[in-house]
Design a protein around this motif. Structure first.
Motif, short mmCIF file in Angstrom:
data_model
loop_
_atom_site.label_atom_id
_atom_site.label_comp_id
_atom_site.label_asym_id
_atom_site.label_seq_id
_atom_site.Cartn_x
_atom_site.Cartn_y
_atom_site.Cartn_z
N ALA A 295 46.92 41.65 35.12
CA ALA A 295 46.48 40.30 34.76
C ALA A 295 47.06 39.89 33.41
O ALA A 295 47.52 38.75 33.22
CB ALA A 295 44.96 40.23 34.73
N ASP A 299 49.79 36.94 32.77
CA ASP A 299 49.49 35.91 31.78
C ASP A 299 50.65 35.71 30.82
O ASP A 299 50.97 34.58 30.41
CB ASP A 299 48.23 36.29 30.99
N SER A 300 51.30 36.83 30.43
CA SER A 300 52.40 36.74 29.46
C SER A 300 53.62 36.05 30.03
O SER A 300 54.49 35.59 29.28
CB SER A 300 52.78 38.14 28.98
N PRO A 306 47.95 27.07 37.35
CA PRO A 306 47.03 28.22 37.39
C PRO A 306 46.90 28.86 38.78
O PRO A 306 46.73 30.07 38.88
CB PRO A 306 45.70 27.61 36.92
N HIS A 309 49.52 31.40 39.25
CA HIS A 309 49.18 32.61 38.49
C HIS A 309 48.20 33.48 39.28
O HIS A 309 48.36 34.71 39.40
CB HIS A 309 48.58 32.20 37.15
N GLN A 310 47.16 32.85 39.85
CA GLN A 310 46.17 33.59 40.63
C GLN A 310 46.78 34.15 41.90
O GLN A 310 46.44 35.26 42.34
CB GLN A 310 44.99 32.67 40.97
#
Length: 651
Positions: A295, A299-300, A306, A309-310
């Protein structure tokens, strides 16, 4: 009820028969992929155990990461020798029996069987923990029930004979490896500067700990933390024990596949541990350490929006969950194979030797599922508790195996020039295994280690009782052989030609001449003058003697031929036409069934006969131990349209 049973375990006519892969390439692919998947999934579990204490990650985390990867690889190098000595499977159990005796083999075999069972629980609950990392915190209390559901699904798949295809395993393994290795490489390279700082700071932290605690205090902190990675070390035993998948491979291919997958295990475990340190990851509530690491990495990357990302996080962790569930089947396969090895030595009911028999295979699945469910309920679904039990049994079996390996090289020191190198490697691996095992016993709660030891002792005592029963039965059969040893031969010395189209009595015999003569005389008494041909069929299990030398195999073949020739000559001496069929295979029931099919083609009017032992005191336990082979063969022959009668023989 019958409909429910059919849904769960499949129809009786459609039960899968165990068949080995049909080609060398397919065996090699299935072996390497199974072991690779197991190594990959195990690597994702290790960091949670090693870094369970947040204090350790700052002071000695770097050394723990290196030690975890290096130790796995070192033990694997030593254990590869065991695999080389016993390529037919059950390596840890076999070498213990050969060099340390039957009792040591029993402890190793019982520990390995329980290790495979708990491996199912560990992998399932690791999948549940990973899946829970994607769910809300209020889902955490349902982890035990979710694990039980996953176990029920896997049991149903195994009962119905569902197998994971090599293509499916290939896709999941490659996708998992590629995704994780890319993220690990990215994580290390993104913090390359921090890596040098980590290396330079490690000695400073260690020096500070020495000033604070002293050398004894440092060791008391380092060794227990190092032992927390016992799941990775125990995995080497499970991977090596699965070598039965490679029994038809060349030895070099088998050793290379084990080396490759353990190298992957070492790199993955060490790499994830380094990421934890380099990115200064802190445990998050309701998430595994590996989930937290990935995670942070995602994130980086600055992925937007979003939901994407998920989605990436779901992809990474979803692959881990699916691969873990696929690997759980390795526990079922390994456990059934270990039962087969132990059954060959009469530690467990002989019926477990006949893995080609669907009902026997189902019984093995039910037994493992029951033990797995009880262990899962006892642990309350807690992965940490299951890890303790899994590591303890795996390390115990590994310690016994490495002790036998050390004795092996010491006995061969005058025969092998490089024996001192082999012995040194084995001794170092044994010392590490003993150290980790001792620390597991000392630092872990007694309710976990104590229960593991008690369960192992109970299983061992049950195995001793089973073997004592088989030995008592064998003595009674020897006494029966002595009674029939005085049976006189006839006066005829010339051969009697067989009549293929005439009625034929076919006797399925073993090593006992008395039981074979009993069946022959019984048939002659009940069907006087009906049969014109008397055929004797015998099959020996090649897998049991696969590790024996050429002289031993020759002796077994000569002994089997001598027994069959005795029956043939006895019949001919009484002017009865007779012949014999002998076969060797990995499964006696399957090989006898093939021989009976061959006999039925040569002699169309055949009726098959086998003996059944009758005891003065009959109960369910006696029926579980005896006469299962005859019943399994009868089911096979009846399914194929052949007639078979089982004759009673009272001991």
């Amino acid at each position: 009820m019958s409909k429910i049973r059919e849904i769960i375990s499949g129809s009786s006519s459609g039960l899968p028969h165990f068949q080995g892969p049909h080609s060398l390439a397919r065996v090699a692919l299935a072996a390497c992929l199974s072991l690779m998947a197991a190594a990959l999934s195990t690597a994702t579990i290790a960091p949670d155990q090693i870094f369970s204490n947040s204090v350790m990650r700052v002071q000695i985390g770097f050394f723990l990461a290196l030690a975890a990867g290096g130790t796995v690889f070192l033990i694997a190098l030593a254990y590869g020798q065991v695999t080389a000595l016993f390529p037919a499977g059950g390596s840890g159990y076999r070498i213990a029996g050969k060099l340390l005796g039957g009792r040591a083999a029993l402890i190793a075999g019982a520990a390995l069987f329980l290790n495979y069972v708990v491996m199912i629980d560990v992998v399932i609950m690791a999948a549940v923990e990973t899946l829970s990392s994607l769910l809300r915190l209020d889902w955490q209390p349902n982890k035990l029930w979710l694990g039980a559901i996953f176990l029920a699904v896997l049991v149903t798949f195994n009962l119905r004979g569902v197998r994971v295809s090599p293509l499916t395993l290939t896709l999941f393994s490659l996708a998992f490896a590629a995704t994780h290795l890319i993220l690990i490489f990215y994580g290390v390279m993104a913090h390359a500067n921090s890596f040098s700082d980590l290396i330079s700071a490690a000695p400073v932290h260690v020096a500070a700990l020495i000033d604070q605690l002293g050398w004894s205090g440092l060791i008391s902190v380092l060794v227990p933390a190092y032992a927390l990675g016992g799941v990775s070390y125990a995995a080497v035993e499970a991977l090596s024990g699965s070598v039965h998948y490679r029994r038809r491979l060349r030895l070099a291919i088998g050793k290379l596949s084990l080396l490759v997958v353990v190298l992957i295990l070492a790199v993955m475990a060490a790499g994830l541990c380094l990421l934890y340190l380099l990115w200064d990851v802190h445990p998050a509530a309701g998430q595994t350490i590996v989930a937290t690491i990935f995670a942070v990495l995602i994130d980086s990357l600055g992925v937007t929006p979003p939901w994407l990302h998920q989605l990436l996080l779901i992809w990474v962790l979803g692959l881990q969950v699916l691969l873990l569930l696929l690997v759980a089947n390795l526990g079922f396969a390994g456990g059934r194979a270990m039962l087969s090895h132990m059954a060959a030595d009469s530690w467990v009911p002989h019926q477990f030797r006949y893995l080609s028999t669907p009902l026997v295979s189902q019984n093995g699945v039910f037994l493992m599922a029951f033990v797995a469910l009880v262990t899962l309920a006892w642990a309350g679904g807690e992965l940490d508790t299951l890890m303790i039990v899994y590591s303890l049994w795996g390390l115990l079996a590994m310690t016994i195996s490495l002790s036998a390996l050390c004795r092996y090289w010491w006995l061969r020191r005058r025969l092998v020039n490089s024996w001192h190198w082999q012995l040194s490697l084995s001794v170092i691996a044994l010392a590490i295994s003993v150290l980790v095992l001792a620390q597991m016993l000392l630092i872990k709660p007694f309710n976990s280690t104590g229960m593991a030891i008690i369960l192992l002792l109970v299983l061992s005592l049950l195995c001793f009782y089973i073997r004592a029963n088989y030995r008592q039965t064998k003595r009674a059969i020897r006494a029966l052989d002595q009674v029939f040893a005085s049976q006189p031969f006839g006066m005829n010395l010339s051969s009697v030609p067989v009549q293929p189209e005439a009625p034929t009595a076919v006797f399925i015999v073993g090593t006992s001449r008395g039981s074979g003569l009993h069946a022959l005389l019984w048939v002659q008494r009940m069907f006087p003058g009906h049969f014109r041909n008397f055929i004797f069929v015998n099959a020996r299990t090649a897998a049991i003697v696969a590790d024996a030398g050429a002289d031993t195999l020759t002796h077994i073949r000569v002994e089997a031929n001598a027994t069959l020739q005795f029956f043939v000559e006895f019949c001919r001496s009484h002017e009865l036409a007779s012949a014999a069929y002998l076969g060797f295979g990995s499964d006696a029931v399957e090989e006898v069934s093939k021989l009976c099919q061959e006999v039925s083609k040569d002699y169309p009017q055949s009726i098959f006969f086998a003996s059944k032992l009758i005891f003065d005191q009959d109960n369910w336990f006696i029926r579980l131990l005896h006469n299962q082979a005859a019943l399994a063969i009868q089911r096979r022959l009846h399914t194929n349209g052949l007639q078979m009668l089982i004759l009673p023989m009272k001991l």
